[in-house]
Motif scaffolding. Structure first.
Motif, PDB file in Angstrom:
ATOM      1  N   ARG A  83       0.599  -1.106   0.177  1.00 19.17           N
ATOM      2  CA  ARG A  83       0.023  -0.039   0.170  1.00 19.17           C
ATOM      3  C   ARG A  83       1.112   1.271  -0.026  1.00 19.17           C
ATOM      4  N   PHE A  84       0.503   2.117  -0.892  1.00 19.99           N
ATOM      5  CA  PHE A  84       1.173   3.395  -0.993  1.00 19.99           C
ATOM      6  C   PHE A  84       0.071   4.569  -0.948  1.00 19.99           C
ATOM      7  N   SER A  85       0.146   5.585  -0.015  1.00 27.53           N
ATOM      8  CA  SER A  85      -0.614   6.657   0.147  1.00 27.53           C
ATOM      9  C   SER A  85      -0.118   7.780  -0.433  1.00 27.53           C
ATOM     10  N   LEU A  86      -0.988   8.679  -1.167  1.00 31.87           N
ATOM     11  CA  LEU A  86      -0.794   9.878  -1.817  1.00 31.87           C
ATOM     12  C   LEU A  86      -1.739  10.951  -1.632  1.00 31.87           C
ATOM     13  N   GLU A  92      -2.621   0.339  -4.258  1.00 25.43           N
ATOM     14  CA  GLU A  92      -2.441  -1.087  -3.781  1.00 25.43           C
ATOM     15  C   GLU A  92      -1.702  -1.672  -5.105  1.00 25.43           C
ATOM     16  N   THR A  93      -0.714  -2.505  -4.874  1.00 28.90           N
ATOM     17  CA  THR A  93       0.037  -3.090  -5.809  1.00 28.90           C
ATOM     18  C   THR A  93       0.188  -4.556  -5.336  1.00 28.90           C
ATOM     19  N   ASP A  94      -0.123  -5.430  -6.258  1.00 27.11           N
ATOM     20  CA  ASP A  94       0.037  -6.887  -5.949  1.00 27.11           C
ATOM     21  C   ASP A  94       0.749  -7.632  -7.212  1.00 27.11           C
ATOM     22  N   CYS A  95       1.581  -8.531  -6.779  1.00 28.59           N
ATOM     23  CA  CYS A  95       2.168  -9.365  -7.800  1.00 28.59           C
ATOM     24  C   CYS A  95       1.229 -10.444  -8.090  1.00 28.59           C
ATOM     25  N   ILE A 109       7.915  -9.699 -14.427  1.00 25.62           N
ATOM     26  CA  ILE A 109       7.078  -9.625 -13.187  1.00 25.62           C
ATOM     27  C   ILE A 109       5.533  -8.990 -13.771  1.00 25.62           C
ATOM     28  N   ILE A 110       4.573  -9.673 -13.323  1.00 25.03           N
ATOM     29  CA  ILE A 110       3.476  -9.191 -13.704  1.00 25.03           C
ATOM     30  C   ILE A 110       2.527  -8.652 -12.364  1.00 25.03           C
ATOM     31  N   LEU A 111       2.341  -7.376 -12.486  1.00 28.66           N
ATOM     32  CA  LEU A 111       1.681  -6.657 -11.236  1.00 28.66           C
ATOM     33  C   LEU A 111       0.248  -6.170 -11.542  1.00 28.66           C
ATOM     34  N   MET A 112      -0.663  -6.117 -10.641  1.00 29.86           N
ATOM     35  CA  MET A 112      -2.025  -5.416 -10.576  1.00 29.86           C
ATOM     36  C   MET A 112      -2.003  -4.415  -9.799  1.00 29.86           C
ATOM     37  N   GLN A 113      -2.149  -2.876 -10.407  1.00 26.23           N
ATOM     38  CA  GLN A 113      -2.165  -1.971  -9.141  1.00 26.23           C
ATOM     39  C   GLN A 113      -3.375  -1.505  -9.429  1.00 26.23           C
ATOM     40  N   ARG A 114      -3.962  -0.887  -8.355  1.00 27.82           N
ATOM     41  CA  ARG A 114      -5.227  -0.122  -8.229  1.00 27.82           C
ATOM     42  C   ARG A 114      -5.098   0.896  -7.223  1.00 27.82           C
ATOM     43  N   ALA A 161      -4.475  -0.885 -13.335  1.00 26.38           N
ATOM     44  CA  ALA A 161      -3.715  -1.148 -14.285  1.00 26.38           C
ATOM     45  C   ALA A 161      -3.101  -2.652 -14.179  1.00 26.38           C
ATOM     46  N   ARG A 162      -2.823  -3.240 -15.180  1.00 25.60           N
ATOM     47  CA  ARG A 162      -1.949  -4.593 -15.339  1.00 25.60           C
ATOM     48  C   ARG A 162      -0.553  -4.255 -15.952  1.00 25.60           C
TER      49      ARG A 162
END
Length: 134
Positions: free
Chosen positions: A4-7, A77-80, A88-93, A104-105
């Motif tokens: 998790r990354f907050s901004l 949120e970033t999930d591998c 490396i395939i990531l899903m980001q929300r 984004a994938r």
């Protein structure tokens, strides 16, 4: 378990309509990916200086679902999803509270100093596999 990354959205992130300019979501998820990599214990500067290797985005699929606005507090949120010997395939929300604003994938690969593809080092595959298992 998601990284998790907050901004916060600043005025400079918005367009004339007062909503986050579409390209800035890519900046937001890039910052989150950098923190995800740092959280895995990977020093990207040392990796570049030592092995001449850098992570690059090979492919990105994005969906803009709802706008963010000035002063919104956002969470990335970033999930591998998976790793292969070369990717490396990531899903980001991007979320505001419980509202999903952007997804984004992202497919990451490594390149050497000459821009040639490299296999991911075993340690990086292990770290990212561990992150995807959490």
């Amino acid at each position: 378990m998601s990284h998790r990354f907050s901004l916060r959205v600043y005025y400079e992130d918005t367009d004339l309509a007062g909503i986050v300019y579409y390209a800035n979501y890519l900046k937001f998820i890039e910052r989150a990916r950098s923190e995800w990599v740092r959280g895995l214990g990977i020093d990207q500067v040392a990796l570049k200086q030592g092995a001449g290797a850098v992570f690059v985005v090979r492919r990105l699929e994005a969906d803009y679902l709802s706008p963010a606005r000035f002063d919104d507090q956002l969470l990335v949120e970033t999930d591998c999803e998976a790793t292969t010997p070369a990717r490396i395939i990531l899903m980001q929300r991007v979320l505001r509270d419980d509202a999903l604003l952007f997804t984004a994938r992202v497919i990451l690969v490594m390149l050497d100093a000459a821009g040639r593809p490299l296999r991911l080092p075993a340690a990086i595959r292990q770290w990212s596999n561990a992150a995807s298992a959490e």
